[in-house]
Design a protein around this motif. Sequence first.
Motif, PDB file in Angstrom:
ATOM      1  N   HIS A   1     -14.156  10.702   3.700  1.00 35.64           N
ATOM      2  CA  HIS A   1     -12.954   9.841   3.676  1.00 35.64           C
ATOM      3  C   HIS A   1     -11.692  10.590   4.102  1.00 35.64           C
ATOM      4  CE1 HIS A   1     -12.546  11.632  -0.359  1.00 35.64           C
ATOM      5  NE2 HIS A   1     -11.259  11.393  -0.206  1.00 35.64           N
ATOM      6  N   GLU A   2     -11.618  11.893   3.813  1.00 31.97           N
ATOM      7  CA  GLU A   2     -10.428  12.674   4.218  1.00 31.97           C
ATOM      8  C   GLU A   2     -10.308  12.702   5.733  1.00 31.97           C
ATOM      9  OE1 GLU A   2     -13.054  14.108   2.605  1.00 31.97           O
ATOM     10  OE2 GLU A   2     -12.370  14.865   0.674  1.00 31.97           O
ATOM     11  N   THR A   3     -11.430  12.883   6.419  1.00 30.39           N
ATOM     12  CA  THR A   3     -11.439  12.925   7.884  1.00 30.39           C
ATOM     13  C   THR A   3     -11.047  11.568   8.458  1.00 30.39           C
ATOM     14  OG1 THR A   3     -13.199  14.572   7.786  1.00 30.39           O
ATOM     15  CG2 THR A   3     -12.846  13.498   9.911  1.00 30.39           C
ATOM     16  N   ILE A   4     -11.567  10.495   7.849  1.00 33.56           N
ATOM     17  CA  ILE A   4     -11.217   9.150   8.312  1.00 33.56           C
ATOM     18  C   ILE A   4      -9.708   8.955   8.207  1.00 33.56           C
ATOM     19  CG2 ILE A   4     -11.428   6.670   7.851  1.00 33.56           C
ATOM     20  CD1 ILE A   4     -14.327   7.227   6.909  1.00 33.56           C
ATOM     21  N   LEU A   5      -9.143   9.288   7.058  1.00 33.91           N
ATOM     22  CA  LEU A   5      -7.714   9.073   6.824  1.00 33.91           C
ATOM     23  C   LEU A   5      -6.844   9.980   7.690  1.00 33.91           C
ATOM     24  CD1 LEU A   5      -6.157   7.101   5.128  1.00 33.91           C
ATOM     25  CD2 LEU A   5      -6.074   8.767   3.295  1.00 33.91           C
ATOM     26  N   GLN A   6      -7.365  11.141   8.017  1.00 33.30           N
ATOM     27  CA  GLN A   6      -6.622  12.062   8.874  1.00 33.30           C
ATOM     28  C   GLN A   6      -6.549  11.529  10.309  1.00 33.30           C
ATOM     29  OE1 GLN A   6      -8.379  15.954   8.790  1.00 33.30           O
ATOM     30  NE2 GLN A   6      -6.939  16.810  10.266  1.00 33.30           N
ATOM     31  N   ASN A   7      -7.608  10.822  10.752  1.00 32.87           N
ATOM     32  CA  ASN A   7      -7.706  10.427  12.156  1.00 32.87           C
ATOM     33  C   ASN A   7      -7.504   8.939  12.443  1.00 32.87           C
ATOM     34  OD1 ASN A   7      -8.403  13.077  13.256  1.00 32.87           O
ATOM     35  ND2 ASN A   7     -10.253  12.845  12.035  1.00 32.87           N
ATOM     36  N   TYR A   8      -7.515   8.116  11.406  1.00 38.11           N
ATOM     37  CA  TYR A   8      -7.440   6.668  11.625  1.00 38.11           C
ATOM     38  C   TYR A   8      -6.463   6.012  10.659  1.00 38.11           C
ATOM     39  CZ  TYR A   8     -11.736   7.647  14.089  1.00 38.11           C
ATOM     40  OH  TYR A   8     -12.657   8.183  14.945  1.00 38.11           O
ATOM     41  N   GLU A   9      -5.809   4.967  11.143  1.00 42.23           N
ATOM     42  CA  GLU A   9      -4.957   4.154  10.283  1.00 42.23           C
ATOM     43  C   GLU A   9      -5.821   3.103   9.592  1.00 42.23           C
ATOM     44  OE1 GLU A   9      -0.986   3.025  12.124  1.00 42.23           O
ATOM     45  OE2 GLU A   9      -2.105   3.731  13.871  1.00 42.23           O
ATOM     46  N   LEU A  10      -5.416   2.727   8.380  1.00 39.81           N
ATOM     47  CA  LEU A  10      -6.112   1.686   7.633  1.00 39.81           C
ATOM     48  C   LEU A  10      -5.169   0.492   7.470  1.00 39.81           C
ATOM     49  CD1 LEU A  10      -7.642   3.766   4.675  1.00 39.81           C
ATOM     50  CD2 LEU A  10      -8.556   3.453   6.967  1.00 39.81           C
ATOM     51  N   TYR A  11      -5.673  -0.694   7.799  1.00 39.13           N
ATOM     52  CA  TYR A  11      -4.928  -1.931   7.596  1.00 39.13           C
ATOM     53  C   TYR A  11      -5.596  -2.644   6.423  1.00 39.13           C
ATOM     54  CZ  TYR A  11      -2.426  -1.117  11.919  1.00 39.13           C
ATOM     55  OH  TYR A  11      -1.610  -0.574  12.888  1.00 39.13           O
ATOM     56  N   VAL A  12      -4.854  -2.800   5.333  1.00 41.41           N
ATOM     57  CA  VAL A  12      -5.425  -3.265   4.079  1.00 41.41           C
ATOM     58  C   VAL A  12      -4.878  -4.656   3.753  1.00 41.41           C
ATOM     59  CG1 VAL A  12      -5.690  -2.751   1.622  1.00 41.41           C
ATOM     60  CG2 VAL A  12      -5.617  -0.879   3.291  1.00 41.41           C
ATOM     61  N   TYR A  13      -5.793  -5.610   3.567  1.00 41.61           N
ATOM     62  CA  TYR A  13      -5.383  -6.970   3.226  1.00 41.61           C
ATOM     63  C   TYR A  13      -5.584  -7.202   1.725  1.00 41.61           C
ATOM     64  CZ  TYR A  13     -10.418  -7.961   3.778  1.00 41.61           C
ATOM     65  OH  TYR A  13     -11.782  -7.945   3.679  1.00 41.61           O
ATOM     66  N   PRO A  14      -4.780  -8.113   1.146  1.00 40.52           N
ATOM     67  CA  PRO A  14      -4.830  -8.314  -0.312  1.00 40.52           C
ATOM     68  C   PRO A  14      -6.074  -9.051  -0.767  1.00 40.52           C
ATOM     69  CG  PRO A  14      -3.282  -9.855   0.692  1.00 40.52           C
ATOM     70  CD  PRO A  14      -3.781  -8.959   1.792  1.00 40.52           C
ATOM     71  N   ARG A  15      -6.467  -8.767  -1.992  1.00 41.79           N
ATOM     72  CA  ARG A  15      -7.568  -9.463  -2.657  1.00 41.79           C
ATOM     73  C   ARG A  15      -7.099  -9.811  -4.065  1.00 41.79           C
ATOM     74  NH1 ARG A  15     -12.411  -9.753   0.721  1.00 41.79           N
ATOM     75  NH2 ARG A  15     -13.809  -8.864  -0.776  1.00 41.79           N
ATOM     76  N   ILE A  16      -7.602 -10.911  -4.593  1.00 46.90           N
ATOM     77  CA  ILE A  16      -7.298 -11.274  -5.975  1.00 46.90           C
ATOM     78  C   ILE A  16      -8.367 -10.664  -6.862  1.00 46.90           C
ATOM     79  CG2 ILE A  16      -7.204 -13.165  -7.631  1.00 46.90           C
ATOM     80  CD1 ILE A  16      -6.046 -14.912  -5.437  1.00 46.90           C
ATOM     81  N   SER A  17      -7.913  -9.985  -7.910  1.00 49.19           N
ATOM     82  CA  SER A  17      -8.875  -9.463  -8.885  1.00 49.19           C
ATOM     83  C   SER A  17      -8.208  -9.484 -10.254  1.00 49.19           C
ATOM     84  CB  SER A  17      -9.324  -8.046  -8.524  1.00 49.19           C
ATOM     85  OG  SER A  17      -8.289  -7.127  -8.760  1.00 49.19           O
ATOM     86  N   ASN A  18      -9.002  -9.396 -11.289  1.00 50.69           N
ATOM     87  CA  ASN A  18      -8.468  -9.402 -12.650  1.00 50.69           C
ATOM     88  C   ASN A  18      -7.629  -8.169 -12.919  1.00 50.69           C
ATOM     89  OD1 ASN A  18      -9.731 -11.806 -13.107  1.00 50.69           O
ATOM     90  ND2 ASN A  18     -11.555 -10.875 -14.008  1.00 50.69           N
ATOM     91  N   GLU A  19      -8.039  -7.073 -12.336  1.00 48.99           N
ATOM     92  CA  GLU A  19      -7.259  -5.854 -12.484  1.00 48.99           C
ATOM     93  C   GLU A  19      -6.619  -5.531 -11.146  1.00 48.99           C
ATOM     94  OE1 GLU A  19     -10.047  -2.179 -11.869  1.00 48.99           O
ATOM     95  OE2 GLU A  19     -10.937  -3.454 -13.414  1.00 48.99           O
TER      96      GLU A  19
END
Length: 193
Positions: free
Chosen positions: A118-136
């Motif tokens: 995961h460190e390599t992924i985050l170092q080399n790629y951007e992440l686009y994160v969409y919202p989710r509904i959860s209890n926590e």
Amino acid sequence: MKIGLFFGTFNPIHIGHMIIANYIVEFSDLEEVWFVVTPQSPFKQKTSMLSNYHRLSIINIAVENYPKLKTTDIEFNLPQPNYTINTLAYIEEKYPKKQFCLIMGEDNLKGFHKWKNHETILQNYELYVYPRISNEQPKSQFSNHPKVHKVKAPIVQISSTFIRKSIKERRDISTMLPTNVWNYIDEMNFYKK
């Protein structure tokens, strides 16, 4: 060209997937979104899982009128189990002139630290994160990372599991799928048994 990779089994693709993909391609700096169809694991046979090529065909039908949305079967021929880092290395090699990013739900970001490399992924790629509904509220150590972009895409509480169960129960859920997808699934009698 900047492309978002939206990974999933898409068993089947539904309007929630389409809304997220279309929103991100229209309201971010991504020029295309590619649906990356995750193969069925040969070690985990699910009777409710359509074959890789049926799921790919259904997504092709879903995106046929959306030029900024594409599909890829790139993981079908990669070694199992599929690790995102390996798919990214392969796709970069195959398309060296394109810039790739990952699209994921907030729930996946919360567990992102467990992903292989995961460190390599985050170092080399951007992440686009969409919202989710959860209890926590999913808190992630990566929430404020400069390469993590929160996307305020609409939240649609529909799951592929719900779609499959409803079809099996002979319920009319045609509004929850793109029309051409519903017609194809119905015609092929998918998920009815």
